[in-house]
Motif scaffolding. Structure first.
Motif, PDB file in Angstrom:
ATOM      1  N   LYS A 130      -5.436   4.256   7.917  1.00  0.00           N
ATOM      2  CA  LYS A 130      -4.870   5.170   6.967  1.00  0.00           C
ATOM      3  C   LYS A 130      -5.810   5.586   5.855  1.00  0.00           C
ATOM      4  O   LYS A 130      -6.037   6.548   5.171  1.00  0.00           O
ATOM      5  CB  LYS A 130      -3.701   4.589   6.580  1.00  0.00           C
ATOM      6  N   SER A 131      -6.811   4.393   5.594  1.00  0.00           N
ATOM      7  CA  SER A 131      -7.571   4.464   4.288  1.00  0.00           C
ATOM      8  C   SER A 131      -8.694   5.514   4.607  1.00  0.00           C
ATOM      9  O   SER A 131      -9.073   6.332   3.878  1.00  0.00           O
ATOM     10  CB  SER A 131      -8.158   3.170   3.889  1.00  0.00           C
ATOM     11  N   ASN A 139       0.836  -1.320  -0.075  1.00  0.00           N
ATOM     12  CA  ASN A 139       0.028  -0.020   0.166  1.00  0.00           C
ATOM     13  C   ASN A 139       0.805   1.136  -0.094  1.00  0.00           C
ATOM     14  O   ASN A 139       0.352   2.364   0.204  1.00  0.00           O
ATOM     15  CB  ASN A 139      -0.944  -0.036   1.198  1.00  0.00           C
ATOM     16  N   LEU A 166      -1.302   9.668   0.357  1.00  0.00           N
ATOM     17  CA  LEU A 166      -1.923  10.351   1.662  1.00  0.00           C
ATOM     18  C   LEU A 166      -1.274  11.479   2.180  1.00  0.00           C
ATOM     19  O   LEU A 166      -1.937  12.429   2.448  1.00  0.00           O
ATOM     20  CB  LEU A 166      -1.902   9.200   2.557  1.00  0.00           C
ATOM     21  N   THR A 201      -3.005  -4.745   9.619  1.00  0.00           N
ATOM     22  CA  THR A 201      -4.363  -4.430   8.780  1.00  0.00           C
ATOM     23  C   THR A 201      -5.430  -3.470   9.187  1.00  0.00           C
ATOM     24  O   THR A 201      -5.873  -2.465   8.683  1.00  0.00           O
ATOM     25  CB  THR A 201      -5.257  -5.962   8.977  1.00  0.00           C
ATOM     26  N   ASN A 231      -3.645  -0.034   8.294  1.00  0.00           N
ATOM     27  CA  ASN A 231      -4.275   0.274   6.843  1.00  0.00           C
ATOM     28  C   ASN A 231      -5.680   0.886   6.727  1.00  0.00           C
ATOM     29  O   ASN A 231      -5.892   1.508   6.097  1.00  0.00           O
ATOM     30  CB  ASN A 231      -4.254  -1.030   6.042  1.00  0.00           C
ATOM     31  N   VAL A 232      -6.610   0.224   7.646  1.00  0.00           N
ATOM     32  CA  VAL A 232      -7.915   0.486   7.696  1.00  0.00           C
ATOM     33  C   VAL A 232      -8.071   2.191   8.092  1.00  0.00           C
ATOM     34  O   VAL A 232      -8.640   2.955   7.556  1.00  0.00           O
ATOM     35  CB  VAL A 232      -8.836  -0.386   8.375  1.00  0.00           C
ATOM     36  N   TYR A 281      -0.276   4.361  -1.956  1.00  0.00           N
ATOM     37  CA  TYR A 281      -1.470   5.162  -1.365  1.00  0.00           C
ATOM     38  C   TYR A 281      -0.673   5.993  -0.131  1.00  0.00           C
ATOM     39  O   TYR A 281      -1.539   6.884   0.024  1.00  0.00           O
ATOM     40  CB  TYR A 281      -2.387   4.161  -0.783  1.00  0.00           C
ATOM     41  N   ASP A 282       0.224   5.507   0.678  1.00  0.00           N
ATOM     42  CA  ASP A 282       0.744   6.266   1.667  1.00  0.00           C
ATOM     43  C   ASP A 282       1.212   7.542   1.202  1.00  0.00           C
ATOM     44  O   ASP A 282       1.071   8.574   1.775  1.00  0.00           O
ATOM     45  CB  ASP A 282       1.841   5.558   2.349  1.00  0.00           C
ATOM     46  N   LEU A 309      -7.164   8.788   4.357  1.00  0.00           N
ATOM     47  CA  LEU A 309      -7.335   9.325   3.029  1.00  0.00           C
ATOM     48  C   LEU A 309      -8.348   9.849   2.466  1.00  0.00           C
ATOM     49  O   LEU A 309      -8.517  10.743   1.748  1.00  0.00           O
ATOM     50  CB  LEU A 309      -6.407   8.162   2.172  1.00  0.00           C
ATOM     51  N   LEU A 310      -9.415   9.123   2.811  1.00  0.00           N
ATOM     52  CA  LEU A 310     -10.941   9.292   2.459  1.00  0.00           C
ATOM     53  C   LEU A 310     -11.290  10.514   2.916  1.00  0.00           C
ATOM     54  O   LEU A 310     -11.764  11.606   1.908  1.00  0.00           O
ATOM     55  CB  LEU A 310     -11.862   8.208   2.555  1.00  0.00           C
TER      56      LEU A 310
END
Length: 328
Positions: A301-302, A247, A254, A295, A298-299, A250-251, A305-306
Protein backbone atom coordinates in the motif's frame (compact mmCIF):
# COMPACT_ATOMS: atom_id res chain seq x y z
CA UNK A 1 1.22 23.71 -20.92
CA UNK A 2 3.02 20.42 -21.33
CA UNK A 3 1.65 19.14 -18.03
CA UNK A 4 -1.87 20.22 -19.06
CA UNK A 5 -1.50 18.28 -22.33
CA UNK A 6 -0.52 15.14 -20.48
CA UNK A 7 -3.44 15.59 -18.09
CA UNK A 8 -5.87 15.80 -21.01
CA UNK A 9 -4.63 12.56 -22.55
CA UNK A 10 -3.98 10.56 -19.37
CA UNK A 11 -6.92 10.26 -17.03
CA UNK A 12 -5.78 8.79 -13.73
CA UNK A 13 -9.33 7.86 -12.75
CA UNK A 14 -9.77 5.73 -15.86
CA UNK A 15 -6.40 4.06 -15.39
CA UNK A 16 -7.25 3.16 -11.78
CA UNK A 17 -10.69 1.87 -12.80
CA UNK A 18 -9.06 -0.32 -15.46
CA UNK A 19 -6.56 -1.64 -12.92
CA UNK A 20 -9.45 -2.44 -10.58
CA UNK A 21 -11.22 -4.46 -13.28
CA UNK A 22 -8.01 -6.30 -14.23
CA UNK A 23 -7.16 -7.04 -10.59
CA UNK A 24 -10.71 -8.24 -9.94
CA UNK A 25 -10.52 -10.58 -12.94
CA UNK A 26 -7.14 -11.98 -11.85
CA UNK A 27 -8.34 -12.65 -8.30
CA UNK A 28 -11.54 -14.20 -9.63
CA UNK A 29 -9.47 -16.66 -11.70
CA UNK A 30 -6.93 -17.66 -9.06
CA UNK A 31 -9.07 -17.40 -5.90
CA UNK A 32 -12.28 -19.50 -6.05
CA UNK A 33 -13.78 -17.86 -2.94
CA UNK A 34 -13.17 -14.32 -4.18
CA UNK A 35 -16.30 -13.97 -6.34
CA UNK A 36 -18.69 -15.52 -3.84
CA UNK A 37 -21.64 -13.34 -2.85
CA UNK A 38 -20.57 -13.52 0.78
CA UNK A 39 -17.07 -12.25 -0.01
CA UNK A 40 -18.37 -9.47 -2.27
CA UNK A 41 -20.61 -8.18 0.52
CA UNK A 42 -17.72 -8.51 2.96
CA UNK A 43 -15.49 -6.52 0.58
CA UNK A 44 -18.03 -3.71 0.27
CA UNK A 45 -18.66 -3.65 4.01
CA UNK A 46 -14.93 -3.50 4.77
CA UNK A 47 -14.30 -0.48 2.54
CA UNK A 48 -17.45 1.46 3.41
CA UNK A 49 -15.84 3.26 6.36
CA UNK A 50 -12.71 3.98 4.30
CA UNK A 51 -14.87 5.44 1.55
CA UNK A 52 -16.80 7.64 4.01
CA UNK A 53 -13.56 8.98 5.48
CA UNK A 54 -12.27 9.49 1.94
CA UNK A 55 -15.22 11.79 1.20
CA UNK A 56 -14.32 13.90 4.24
CA UNK A 57 -10.70 14.08 3.14
CA UNK A 58 -11.82 14.97 -0.39
CA UNK A 59 -13.65 18.10 0.83
CA UNK A 60 -10.51 19.27 2.63
CA UNK A 61 -8.05 18.41 -0.15
CA UNK A 62 -10.18 20.19 -2.76
CA UNK A 63 -9.59 23.37 -0.76
CA UNK A 64 -5.83 22.74 -0.84
CA UNK A 65 -5.69 21.33 2.68
CA UNK A 66 -5.29 18.03 4.49
CA UNK A 67 -6.68 16.60 7.72
CA UNK A 68 -4.37 14.22 9.57
CA UNK A 69 -6.54 14.41 12.70
CA UNK A 70 -9.51 12.54 11.19
CA UNK A 71 -8.82 9.16 12.81
CA UNK A 72 -8.09 10.63 16.24
CA UNK A 73 -11.26 12.72 16.03
CA UNK A 74 -13.26 9.69 14.95
CA UNK A 75 -11.93 7.36 17.63
CA UNK A 76 -12.07 9.68 20.63
CA UNK A 77 -15.44 11.32 19.91
CA UNK A 78 -17.19 7.99 19.31
CA UNK A 79 -15.44 6.22 22.20
CA UNK A 80 -16.53 9.03 24.53
CA UNK A 81 -20.10 8.80 23.26
CA UNK A 82 -20.13 5.03 23.89
CA UNK A 83 -18.71 5.50 27.37
CA UNK A 84 -21.34 8.10 28.21
CA UNK A 85 -24.08 5.76 26.95
CA UNK A 86 -22.66 2.93 29.05
CA UNK A 87 -22.67 5.04 32.23
CA UNK A 88 -26.32 6.06 32.07
CA UNK A 89 -26.43 9.01 29.69
CA UNK A 90 -29.28 8.79 27.20
CA UNK A 91 -28.27 7.65 23.74
CA UNK A 92 -29.39 10.89 22.12
CA UNK A 93 -27.42 13.02 24.57
CA UNK A 94 -24.34 10.79 24.35
CA UNK A 95 -24.32 10.94 20.56
CA UNK A 96 -24.91 14.68 20.65
CA UNK A 97 -21.97 15.27 22.98
CA UNK A 98 -19.69 13.01 20.94
CA UNK A 99 -20.72 14.72 17.72
CA UNK A 100 -20.23 18.11 19.35
CA UNK A 101 -16.70 17.13 20.42
CA UNK A 102 -15.82 16.08 16.86
CA UNK A 103 -17.14 19.37 15.49
CA UNK A 104 -15.34 21.43 18.15
CA UNK A 105 -11.96 19.83 17.46
CA UNK A 106 -12.39 20.34 13.72
CA UNK A 107 -13.53 23.92 14.29
CA UNK A 108 -10.34 24.65 16.22
CA UNK A 109 -8.25 23.18 13.40
CA UNK A 110 -10.13 25.25 10.83
CA UNK A 111 -9.71 28.48 12.80
CA UNK A 112 -5.98 27.91 13.26
CA UNK A 113 -5.56 27.24 9.54
CA UNK A 114 -7.86 29.96 8.19
CA UNK A 115 -7.18 32.79 10.62
CA UNK A 116 -3.88 31.76 12.23
CA UNK A 117 -2.51 30.84 8.79
CA UNK A 118 -0.74 27.78 10.17
CA UNK A 119 -0.10 25.16 7.44
CA UNK A 120 -2.80 22.42 7.50
CA UNK A 121 -0.21 19.64 7.61
CA UNK A 122 1.26 20.84 10.91
CA UNK A 123 -2.04 22.01 12.39
CA UNK A 124 -3.90 18.75 11.90
CA UNK A 125 -0.89 16.63 12.88
CA UNK A 126 -0.68 18.50 16.19
CA UNK A 127 -4.45 18.45 16.66
CA UNK A 128 -4.55 14.71 16.13
CA UNK A 129 -1.98 14.22 18.88
CA UNK A 130 -3.84 16.64 21.15
CA UNK A 131 -7.24 14.99 20.59
CA UNK A 132 -5.86 11.55 21.38
CA UNK A 133 -3.92 12.70 24.44
CA UNK A 134 -6.73 14.87 25.81
CA UNK A 135 -9.33 12.19 25.17
CA UNK A 136 -7.37 9.41 26.85
CA UNK A 137 -6.39 11.56 29.83
CA UNK A 138 -9.67 13.35 30.56
CA UNK A 139 -12.56 11.70 28.71
CA UNK A 140 -11.76 8.00 28.38
CA UNK A 141 -9.76 6.55 31.25
CA UNK A 142 -8.56 3.09 32.15
CA UNK A 143 -8.99 1.30 28.81
CA UNK A 144 -7.98 1.39 25.17
CA UNK A 145 -11.21 -0.23 24.03
CA UNK A 146 -14.66 1.14 24.83
CA UNK A 147 -17.41 -1.43 24.31
CA UNK A 148 -20.88 -0.67 23.04
CA UNK A 149 -23.63 -1.28 25.63
CA UNK A 150 -25.84 -4.27 24.87
CA UNK A 151 -28.99 -2.18 25.22
CA UNK A 152 -27.84 0.70 23.02
CA UNK A 153 -30.86 0.23 20.78
CA UNK A 154 -31.45 1.09 17.13
CA UNK A 155 -28.03 2.56 16.42
CA UNK A 156 -26.36 -0.86 16.31
CA UNK A 157 -28.24 -1.51 13.07
CA UNK A 158 -25.99 1.07 11.38
CA UNK A 159 -23.08 -1.32 11.64
CA UNK A 160 -24.73 -4.73 11.81
CA UNK A 161 -28.01 -4.42 9.94
CA UNK A 162 -28.90 -5.00 6.30
CA UNK A 163 -31.63 -3.90 3.90
CA UNK A 164 -32.65 -6.33 1.14
CA UNK A 165 -29.40 -8.18 1.75
CA UNK A 166 -27.25 -5.07 1.43
CA UNK A 167 -25.24 -4.19 4.57
CA UNK A 168 -26.32 -0.87 6.12
CA UNK A 169 -22.70 0.46 6.20
CA UNK A 170 -22.65 0.18 2.39
CA UNK A 171 -25.95 2.05 2.17
CA UNK A 172 -24.67 4.79 4.49
CA UNK A 173 -21.50 5.12 2.40
CA UNK A 174 -23.64 5.44 -0.74
CA UNK A 175 -25.84 8.11 0.86
CA UNK A 176 -22.79 10.09 2.05
CA UNK A 177 -21.21 9.85 -1.42
CA UNK A 178 -24.36 11.00 -3.22
CA UNK A 179 -24.96 13.80 -0.72
CA UNK A 180 -21.51 15.29 -1.18
CA UNK A 181 -21.57 14.69 -4.93
CA UNK A 182 -24.66 16.90 -5.06
CA UNK A 183 -23.16 19.37 -2.57
CA UNK A 184 -19.97 19.87 -4.57
CA UNK A 185 -21.70 19.92 -7.94
CA UNK A 186 -24.85 21.95 -7.39
CA UNK A 187 -24.38 24.27 -4.39
CA UNK A 188 -22.57 27.60 -4.11
CA UNK A 189 -20.45 26.47 -1.11
CA UNK A 190 -19.37 23.44 -3.15
CA UNK A 191 -18.29 25.63 -6.05
CA UNK A 192 -16.55 27.97 -3.59
CA UNK A 193 -14.42 25.06 -2.36
CA UNK A 194 -13.26 24.32 -5.90
CA UNK A 195 -12.53 28.00 -6.53
CA UNK A 196 -10.54 28.37 -3.31
CA UNK A 197 -8.53 25.24 -4.02
CA UNK A 198 -7.82 26.33 -7.57
CA UNK A 199 -6.68 29.86 -6.68
CA UNK A 200 -7.30 31.18 -3.17
CA UNK A 201 -6.01 34.69 -3.96
CA UNK A 202 -8.28 35.08 -6.97
CA UNK A 203 -11.20 33.73 -4.93
CA UNK A 204 -10.55 36.30 -2.19
CA UNK A 205 -10.29 39.15 -4.72
CA UNK A 206 -13.57 38.08 -6.32
CA UNK A 207 -15.30 38.39 -2.95
CA UNK A 208 -15.64 34.75 -1.90
CA UNK A 209 -15.64 34.09 1.89
CA UNK A 210 -12.33 32.24 1.78
CA UNK A 211 -11.56 32.04 5.50
CA UNK A 212 -15.07 30.93 6.60
CA UNK A 213 -15.10 28.32 3.85
CA UNK A 214 -11.74 26.95 4.98
CA UNK A 215 -13.15 26.58 8.48
CA UNK A 216 -16.28 24.93 7.09
CA UNK A 217 -14.23 22.34 5.21
CA UNK A 218 -12.65 21.08 8.42
CA UNK A 219 -15.96 21.10 10.30
CA UNK A 220 -17.43 18.95 7.51
CA UNK A 221 -14.44 16.63 7.85
CA UNK A 222 -15.09 16.31 11.58
CA UNK A 223 -18.77 15.52 11.03
CA UNK A 224 -17.95 12.81 8.49
CA UNK A 225 -15.31 11.38 10.84
CA UNK A 226 -17.96 10.93 13.53
CA UNK A 227 -20.32 9.18 11.10
CA UNK A 228 -17.52 6.82 10.03
CA UNK A 229 -16.70 6.18 13.69
CA UNK A 230 -20.28 5.24 14.51
CA UNK A 231 -20.30 2.75 11.63
CA UNK A 232 -16.97 1.31 12.83
CA UNK A 233 -18.05 1.01 16.47
CA UNK A 234 -21.46 -0.52 15.79
CA UNK A 235 -19.96 -3.02 13.34
CA UNK A 236 -17.70 -4.58 15.97
CA UNK A 237 -19.61 -3.42 19.09
CA UNK A 238 -16.61 -1.40 20.31
CA UNK A 239 -14.27 1.47 19.53
CA UNK A 240 -10.58 0.71 19.84
CA UNK A 241 -8.80 4.03 20.39
CA UNK A 242 -5.49 2.45 19.38
CA UNK A 243 -6.65 2.78 15.77
CA UNK A 244 -5.20 6.30 16.05
CA UNK A 245 -1.73 4.74 15.98
CA UNK A 246 -2.48 2.58 12.96
CA UNK A 247 -1.93 3.31 9.26
CA UNK A 248 -5.58 4.14 8.69
CA UNK A 249 -5.04 7.83 7.95
CA UNK A 250 -2.60 6.86 5.20
CA UNK A 251 -5.22 4.52 3.73
CA UNK A 252 -7.65 7.45 3.61
CA UNK A 253 -5.10 9.64 1.83
CA UNK A 254 -4.30 6.72 -0.48
CA UNK A 255 -7.86 6.26 -1.77
CA UNK A 256 -8.18 10.02 -2.35
CA UNK A 257 -4.91 10.51 -4.23
CA UNK A 258 -5.08 7.16 -6.01
CA UNK A 259 -8.46 7.98 -7.54
CA UNK A 260 -7.08 11.15 -9.13
CA UNK A 261 -7.84 13.95 -6.68
CA UNK A 262 -5.13 16.61 -7.04
CA UNK A 263 -3.23 17.44 -3.85
CA UNK A 264 -2.64 20.92 -5.27
CA UNK A 265 -6.36 21.61 -4.76
CA UNK A 266 -9.36 22.36 -6.94
CA UNK A 267 -9.28 19.08 -8.91
CA UNK A 268 -11.28 15.96 -8.17
CA UNK A 269 -14.73 14.69 -7.26
CA UNK A 270 -16.56 12.01 -5.32
CA UNK A 271 -16.21 9.57 -8.22
CA UNK A 272 -12.41 9.67 -7.84
CA UNK A 273 -12.71 8.60 -4.20
CA UNK A 274 -15.09 5.76 -5.08
CA UNK A 275 -12.71 4.44 -7.74
CA UNK A 276 -9.70 4.64 -5.41
CA UNK A 277 -11.64 2.94 -2.62
CA UNK A 278 -12.72 0.08 -4.87
CA UNK A 279 -9.16 -0.59 -6.05
CA UNK A 280 -7.79 -0.70 -2.50
CA UNK A 281 -10.75 -2.81 -1.39
CA UNK A 282 -10.20 -5.39 -4.12
CA UNK A 283 -6.45 -5.43 -3.50
CA UNK A 284 -6.73 -5.82 0.28
CA UNK A 285 -9.45 -8.45 0.04
CA UNK A 286 -7.44 -10.52 -2.43
CA UNK A 287 -4.25 -10.28 -0.36
CA UNK A 288 -6.16 -11.28 2.77
CA UNK A 289 -7.58 -14.38 1.07
CA UNK A 290 -4.05 -15.26 -0.10
CA UNK A 291 -2.94 -14.90 3.53
CA UNK A 292 -0.27 -12.30 2.77
CA UNK A 293 1.30 -10.93 5.94
CA UNK A 294 -0.14 -7.66 7.24
CA UNK A 295 3.30 -6.03 7.21
CA UNK A 296 3.80 -6.90 3.55
CA UNK A 297 0.33 -5.57 2.77
CA UNK A 298 1.35 -2.23 4.31
CA UNK A 299 4.51 -2.18 2.21
CA UNK A 300 2.47 -2.74 -0.96
CA UNK A 301 0.00 0.00 0.00
CA UNK A 302 2.87 2.38 0.76
CA UNK A 303 4.39 1.78 -2.67
CA UNK A 304 1.01 2.38 -4.30
CA UNK A 305 0.62 5.65 -2.37
CA UNK A 306 4.09 6.77 -3.46
CA UNK A 307 3.32 5.98 -7.10
CA UNK A 308 -0.03 7.78 -6.81
CA UNK A 309 1.67 10.92 -5.46
CA UNK A 310 4.22 10.81 -8.28
CA UNK A 311 1.38 10.45 -10.79
CA UNK A 312 -0.44 13.37 -9.16
CA UNK A 313 2.65 15.58 -9.46
CA UNK A 314 2.86 14.74 -13.19
CA UNK A 315 -0.83 15.04 -14.05
CA UNK A 316 -1.55 18.00 -11.74
CA UNK A 317 1.64 20.07 -11.61
CA UNK A 318 1.78 22.83 -9.00
CA UNK A 319 1.74 26.35 -10.39
CA UNK A 320 3.93 29.27 -9.34
CA UNK A 321 1.34 30.55 -6.87
CA UNK A 322 1.15 27.18 -5.16
CA UNK A 323 4.90 27.13 -4.75
CA UNK A 324 4.86 30.59 -3.22
CA UNK A 325 2.10 29.67 -0.76
CA UNK A 326 3.96 26.64 0.47
CA UNK A 327 2.92 23.04 0.81
CA UNK A 328 -0.27 21.76 2.35
Amino acid sequence: MKGSGIARHLNQERIVLLLTVVLFAVFALILPKFVSAENMLSLLRSVSVLGILGIGMLVVVLGRGIDLSMIANMAISVAWALQLAATGTSLTEALGLGFGLALLMSLISGLLIAYGEIPPLFTTLAMGTFIYGFGRAHLITGTDVVYMPNDIGWIKELGQGSVLGIPVPVIVAFVVAMTFWAFLRFTKPGRFIYAIGDNALAARISGLPVRPMLVAQYVISGAISFIAGIITATSVAAMNTRVVNSNMIYDVILVVVLGGVGLSGGRGNVRNVVVGTLLIGVLMNGMTIMDIQFTLQNVIKSLILLLAIVADSILNPRDEQTGQQGDI
